[in-house]
Motif scaffolding. Structure first.
Motif, mmCIF file in Angstrom:
data_model
loop_
_atom_site.group_PDB
_atom_site.id
_atom_site.type_symbol
_atom_site.label_atom_id
_atom_site.label_comp_id
_atom_site.label_asym_id
_atom_site.label_seq_id
_atom_site.Cartn_x
_atom_site.Cartn_y
_atom_site.Cartn_z
ATOM 1 N N ARG A 17 15.808 -16.806 -12.708
ATOM 2 C CA ARG A 17 16.371 -17.529 -11.568
ATOM 3 C C ARG A 17 17.863 -17.203 -11.419
ATOM 4 O O ARG A 17 18.355 -16.974 -10.322
ATOM 5 N N ASP A 20 18.273 -13.655 -10.180
ATOM 6 C CA ASP A 20 17.973 -13.603 -8.753
ATOM 7 C C ASP A 20 19.165 -14.082 -7.927
ATOM 8 O O ASP A 20 19.568 -13.434 -6.954
ATOM 9 N N LEU A 63 13.770 -9.159 -1.638
ATOM 10 C CA LEU A 63 13.043 -9.780 -2.739
ATOM 11 C C LEU A 63 13.711 -11.066 -3.222
ATOM 12 O O LEU A 63 13.053 -11.919 -3.824
ATOM 13 N N THR A 67 11.487 -14.447 -4.249
ATOM 14 C CA THR A 67 11.422 -14.618 -5.696
ATOM 15 C C THR A 67 11.862 -16.014 -6.096
ATOM 16 O O THR A 67 11.301 -16.629 -7.014
ATOM 17 N N PHE A 70 8.988 -18.187 -5.294
ATOM 18 C CA PHE A 70 7.964 -17.895 -6.297
ATOM 19 C C PHE A 70 8.268 -18.629 -7.603
ATOM 20 O O PHE A 70 7.390 -19.252 -8.206
ATOM 21 N N THR A 217 3.355 -17.840 -1.021
ATOM 22 C CA THR A 217 4.310 -17.339 -2.007
ATOM 23 C C THR A 217 4.495 -18.366 -3.113
ATOM 24 O O THR A 217 4.536 -18.022 -4.307
ATOM 25 N N ALA A 277 6.287 -8.977 -1.921
ATOM 26 C CA ALA A 277 7.324 -9.727 -2.636
ATOM 27 C C ALA A 277 6.730 -10.440 -3.847
ATOM 28 O O ALA A 277 7.345 -10.477 -4.923
ATOM 29 N N SER A 281 7.785 -9.968 -7.714
ATOM 30 C CA SER A 281 8.221 -11.173 -8.436
ATOM 31 C C SER A 281 7.396 -11.373 -9.703
ATOM 32 O O SER A 281 7.941 -11.742 -10.752
ATOM 33 N N THR A 282 6.102 -11.115 -9.614
ATOM 34 C CA THR A 282 5.228 -11.255 -10.782
ATOM 35 C C THR A 282 5.588 -10.235 -11.851
ATOM 36 O O THR A 282 5.613 -10.549 -13.055
#
Length: 371
Positions: A17, A20, A63, A67, A70, A217, A277, A281-282
């Motif tokens: 996080r 990001d 992204l 993310t 997500f 998402t 996306a 993210s995964t």
């Protein structure tokens, strides 16, 4: 499937996080500055990646927003799941879920317009925070009131239903199946129902209609969170990494196929964009989980955790505090003694570090904005 009874925080999730949010709190400017003063091809490429396409397409900068949504989903099985296991009824939890969603909508309105600063007719109501709030809220409601199989049905229905709507709904004066900014169904309906102004006059990238597929998402994050929360004796951590990586690759392959029929488009949050996306993210979550929670390499995470623990603050604070002014006041004199190219990059680094120092003060004093 049996799940662990603990609701411990995942260090990998807090770190991801923060990683990001780092890129929208000044990190992307490092590449822009390097590209400007050096002309290095890799810096130019990276700077280009930290811009948005005009319409269709996908770059690294696209992204960041999904993310975050997500990851909000990943935390749901840890926060709500543990309370459900303790016997707390969904009817009690839903109040907090709705409250959190509406607070984020309100914060988004403040972020866009200030407090009593903008005329009602000129206010912009859609926002990044509103999309996170609303999409996250509905994803959590689905989690509270459905089982795992039903959640997957919801996920598929959202993506397929949005595709059918966007391709078959006839926009007056345009017809059906046209996905330009002027003629797509999502923007057309947003223009009719959203008060105030839209970000691009005829279109808002955080519009109400395109928030519907964003729920998917959030559900992708919930699926990942359920996997990570599963007891390690049932699914070992290394296997969890493999499953996350495999899911990410499959999602990306599906998005590439769907792109031929329903273009990857962040502005419309198309179903192919959700898969694209969500796939990246995964993969990022799998990588961070493997390095931090499986291999236990943790010393490097602190810089990002400080940001990740107060992610909404770092997003909003730049709107109201001039960190550039502070960075210039503290470091501008020193940087003036360096060559211009060094000074330009140094200004960006100074700006980032001043922001981080502010976030560290909050972190050290355990001041966290919890919504």
């Amino acid at each position: 499937m049996k799940e662990s009874s603990t609701s411990q925080r995942l260090l990998s999730l807090d770190t991801l996080r923060g990683f990001d949010m780092f890129w929208i709190s000044g990190g992307e400017e490092i590449f822009a500055a390097l590209a400007k003063v050096t002309g290095w091809s890799w810096a130019i490429f990276m700077a280009h990646q930290f811009t948005h396409p005009d319409w269709n397409g996908f770059r690294a900068y696209d992204l960041i927003f999904p993310t975050f949504l997500f990851m909000a989903g990943v935390s749901v099985p840890f926060s709500l799941g543990s309370r459900l296991e303790k016997g707390v009824p969904p009817s009690e939890l839903i109040k907090k879920v709705i409250q959190r969603g509406l607070i984020l909508v309100f914060l988004g309105i403040i972020y866009n317009n200030g407090l009593f600063h903008t005329e009602w007719a000129k206010m912009r109501y859609p926002s990044v925070l509103a999309r996170i709030g609303l999409a996250g809220m509905f994803a959590q409601i689905i989690y509270l009131y459905t089982n795992k199989r039903a959640r997957w049905i919801w996920f598929a229905s959202l993506l397929i239903g949005y595709y059918a709507f966007m391709m078959w709904f006839p926009v007056p004066g345009c017809g059906a199946g046209i996905l330009t900014m002027e003629c797509n169904p999502a923007s057309y309906i947003d223009r009719m129902i959203i008060p105030g102004r839209l970000h691009l006059t005829i279109h808002d990238p955080e519009g109400l209609v395109s928030t519907i597929p964003a729920i998917a998402t959030g559900l992708m994050g919930i699926f990942a969170g359920e996997l990570l929360r599963t007891n390690d004796e049932i699914i070992p951590r290394n296997n969890k990494v493999v499953y996350l990586m495999a899911a990410g690759v499959i999602s990306l392959l599906l998005c590439l196929v769907w792109d031929f029929f329903f273009p990857i488009n962040k502005n419309l949050w198309t179903s192919s964009f959700v898969l694209c996306a969500g796939g990246f993210s995964t993969l990022l979550l799998g990588l961070f989980y493997w390095v931090i929670d499986v291999l236990n390499y943790r010393k490097w995470t602190f810089f990002f955790v400080v940001i990740g623990m107060n992610s909404i603050v770092i997003y909003m604070v730049g709107r109201y505090i001039d960190f550039f002014y502070t960075a210039e006041a503290l470091f501008g004199g020193i940087l003036s003694y360096f060559p211009h190219s060094v000074a330009v990059v140094g200004e960006v680094i100074a700006y980032i570090m001043v922001q981080w120092a502010f976030m560290y003060l909050l972190y050290r004093n355990r001041l966290f904005l919890k919504v």
